[in-house]
Design a protein around this motif. Structure first.
Motif, mmCIF file in Angstrom:
data_model
loop_
_atom_site.group_PDB
_atom_site.id
_atom_site.type_symbol
_atom_site.label_atom_id
_atom_site.label_comp_id
_atom_site.label_asym_id
_atom_site.label_seq_id
_atom_site.Cartn_x
_atom_site.Cartn_y
_atom_site.Cartn_z
ATOM 1 N N TYR A 1 0.827 -1.207 0.000
ATOM 2 C CA TYR A 1 0.000 0.000 0.000
ATOM 3 C C TYR A 1 0.860 1.255 0.000
ATOM 4 O O TYR A 1 1.897 1.305 0.656
ATOM 5 C CB TYR A 1 -0.909 0.041 1.228
ATOM 6 C CG TYR A 1 -1.861 -1.122 1.295
ATOM 7 C CD1 TYR A 1 -2.965 -1.179 0.463
ATOM 8 C CD2 TYR A 1 -1.647 -2.161 2.184
ATOM 9 C CE1 TYR A 1 -3.839 -2.254 0.516
ATOM 10 C CE2 TYR A 1 -2.518 -3.239 2.248
ATOM 11 C CZ TYR A 1 -3.611 -3.285 1.413
ATOM 12 O OH TYR A 1 -4.464 -4.341 1.470
ATOM 13 N N GLU A 2 0.383 2.263 -0.720
ATOM 14 C CA GLU A 2 0.956 3.596 -0.653
ATOM 15 C C GLU A 2 -0.072 4.469 0.065
ATOM 16 O O GLU A 2 -1.198 4.620 -0.421
ATOM 17 C CB GLU A 2 1.237 4.144 -2.049
ATOM 18 C CG GLU A 2 2.386 3.470 -2.744
ATOM 19 C CD GLU A 2 2.624 4.023 -4.142
ATOM 20 O OE1 GLU A 2 2.047 5.079 -4.494
ATOM 21 O OE2 GLU A 2 3.386 3.386 -4.878
ATOM 22 N N ILE B 1 -8.277 8.869 5.041
ATOM 23 C CA ILE B 1 -6.944 8.389 4.686
ATOM 24 C C ILE B 1 -7.054 7.728 3.315
ATOM 25 O O ILE B 1 -7.772 6.740 3.154
ATOM 26 C CB ILE B 1 -6.397 7.372 5.713
ATOM 27 C CG1 ILE B 1 -6.236 8.026 7.081
ATOM 28 C CG2 ILE B 1 -5.068 6.803 5.256
ATOM 29 C CD1 ILE B 1 -7.387 7.823 7.961
ATOM 30 N N LYS B 2 -6.348 8.277 2.331
ATOM 31 C CA LYS B 2 -6.373 7.719 0.978
ATOM 32 C C LYS B 2 -5.175 6.793 0.815
ATOM 33 O O LYS B 2 -4.078 7.107 1.268
ATOM 34 C CB LYS B 2 -6.316 8.837 -0.054
ATOM 35 C CG LYS B 2 -7.517 9.747 -0.002
ATOM 36 C CD LYS B 2 -7.364 10.891 -0.967
ATOM 37 C CE LYS B 2 -8.527 11.859 -0.800
ATOM 38 N NZ LYS B 2 -8.342 13.071 -1.577
ATOM 39 N N TYR B 3 -5.427 5.654 0.159
ATOM 40 C CA TYR B 3 -4.322 4.738 -0.094
ATOM 41 C C TYR B 3 -4.499 4.064 -1.441
ATOM 42 O O TYR B 3 -5.592 3.995 -1.996
ATOM 43 C CB TYR B 3 -4.183 3.703 1.024
ATOM 44 C CG TYR B 3 -5.303 2.695 1.119
ATOM 45 C CD1 TYR B 3 -5.188 1.460 0.493
ATOM 46 C CD2 TYR B 3 -6.453 2.962 1.834
ATOM 47 C CE1 TYR B 3 -6.190 0.526 0.581
ATOM 48 C CE2 TYR B 3 -7.469 2.035 1.932
ATOM 49 C CZ TYR B 3 -7.330 0.814 1.297
ATOM 50 O OH TYR B 3 -8.337 -0.114 1.380
ATOM 51 N N LEU B 4 -3.388 3.595 -1.965
ATOM 52 C CA LEU B 4 -3.362 2.895 -3.241
ATOM 53 C C LEU B 4 -2.913 1.465 -2.986
ATOM 54 O O LEU B 4 -1.876 1.243 -2.352
ATOM 55 C CB LEU B 4 -2.391 3.585 -4.211
ATOM 56 C CG LEU B 4 -2.197 2.896 -5.547
ATOM 57 C CD1 LEU B 4 -3.470 2.980 -6.385
ATOM 58 C CD2 LEU B 4 -1.030 3.519 -6.297
ATOM 59 N N ASP C 1 -5.935 -0.263 -7.345
ATOM 60 C CA ASP C 1 -7.148 0.405 -6.860
ATOM 61 C C ASP C 1 -6.807 1.463 -5.824
ATOM 62 O O ASP C 1 -6.055 1.202 -4.881
ATOM 63 C CB ASP C 1 -8.117 -0.598 -6.212
ATOM 64 C CG ASP C 1 -8.758 -1.521 -7.223
ATOM 65 O OD1 ASP C 1 -8.797 -1.171 -8.415
ATOM 66 O OD2 ASP C 1 -9.245 -2.599 -6.799
ATOM 67 N N GLY C 2 -7.378 2.648 -6.006
ATOM 68 C CA GLY C 2 -7.273 3.684 -5.005
ATOM 69 C C GLY C 2 -8.495 3.611 -4.109
ATOM 70 O O GLY C 2 -9.623 3.499 -4.583
ATOM 71 N N LYS C 3 -8.290 3.620 -2.814
ATOM 72 C CA LYS C 3 -9.388 3.503 -1.847
ATOM 73 C C LYS C 3 -9.155 4.491 -0.721
ATOM 74 O O LYS C 3 -8.142 5.178 -0.683
ATOM 75 C CB LYS C 3 -9.468 2.077 -1.310
ATOM 76 C CG LYS C 3 -9.750 1.055 -2.393
ATOM 77 C CD LYS C 3 -9.870 -0.326 -1.830
ATOM 78 C CE LYS C 3 -10.094 -1.306 -2.968
ATOM 79 N NZ LYS C 3 -10.209 -2.668 -2.511
#
Length: 148
Positions: A64-65, A120-123, A129-131
């Protein structure tokens, strides 16, 4: 389609985990979670409280990023400081990644203070997928100042 989305949100709200006294848990994929907490539920007017958001996952550390989060929306507090840190640790012989964001908050007046939910945005690097994850709203009671 809109009905399915509406039902999803209703069920999400009904069955989301309840906040503990000082923790806020968000629903998330089973391998990533977010925890929001305050250092105390009651703070004197002349002291400060630390608001912490922690994102963690086990397994592949590069999975995850996590993007930097914006300052939380607060009521009856001023944001005095912020910081972030990353660390890796072993838990039950499994590597775990932990990203921590901390905010130092100073109360403005007696009464209740609120920290609204943080996004909190993560990839997910594996799927592309960006979630996002959202923390629960937290509250802190601001009480009479301590003598200096």
């Amino acid at each position: 389609m809109n009905r399915k989305i509406a039902l999803f949100f209703i069920f999400s709200m009904l069955f989301s985990p309840m906040a503990h006294a000082q923790d806020s848990l968000s629903t998330a994929p089973p391998d990533i979670r977010v925890i929001a907490r305050v250092s105390t539920k009651e703070v004197p007017l002349n002291r400060s409280v630390i608001f912490t958001v922690q994102v963690e996952w086990a397994g592949d550390l590069a999975r995850y990023e996590i993007s930097e989060i914006e300052n939380p929306e607060v009521r009856n507090f001023k944001i005095m400081s912020n910081s972030s840190a990353d660390r890796r640790e072993m838990e039950n012989n499994v590597q775990k990644a932990v990203k921590t964001f901390e905010f130092g908050l100073a109360p403005e007046e007696l009464g209740m203070g609120y920290i609204e939910g943080v996004i909190i945005k993560y990839l997910d690097v594996e799927t592309g997928d960006g979630k996002h994850l959202i923390t629960n709203r937290l509250e802190v009671k601001v009480v009479d100042p301590l003598p200096e």
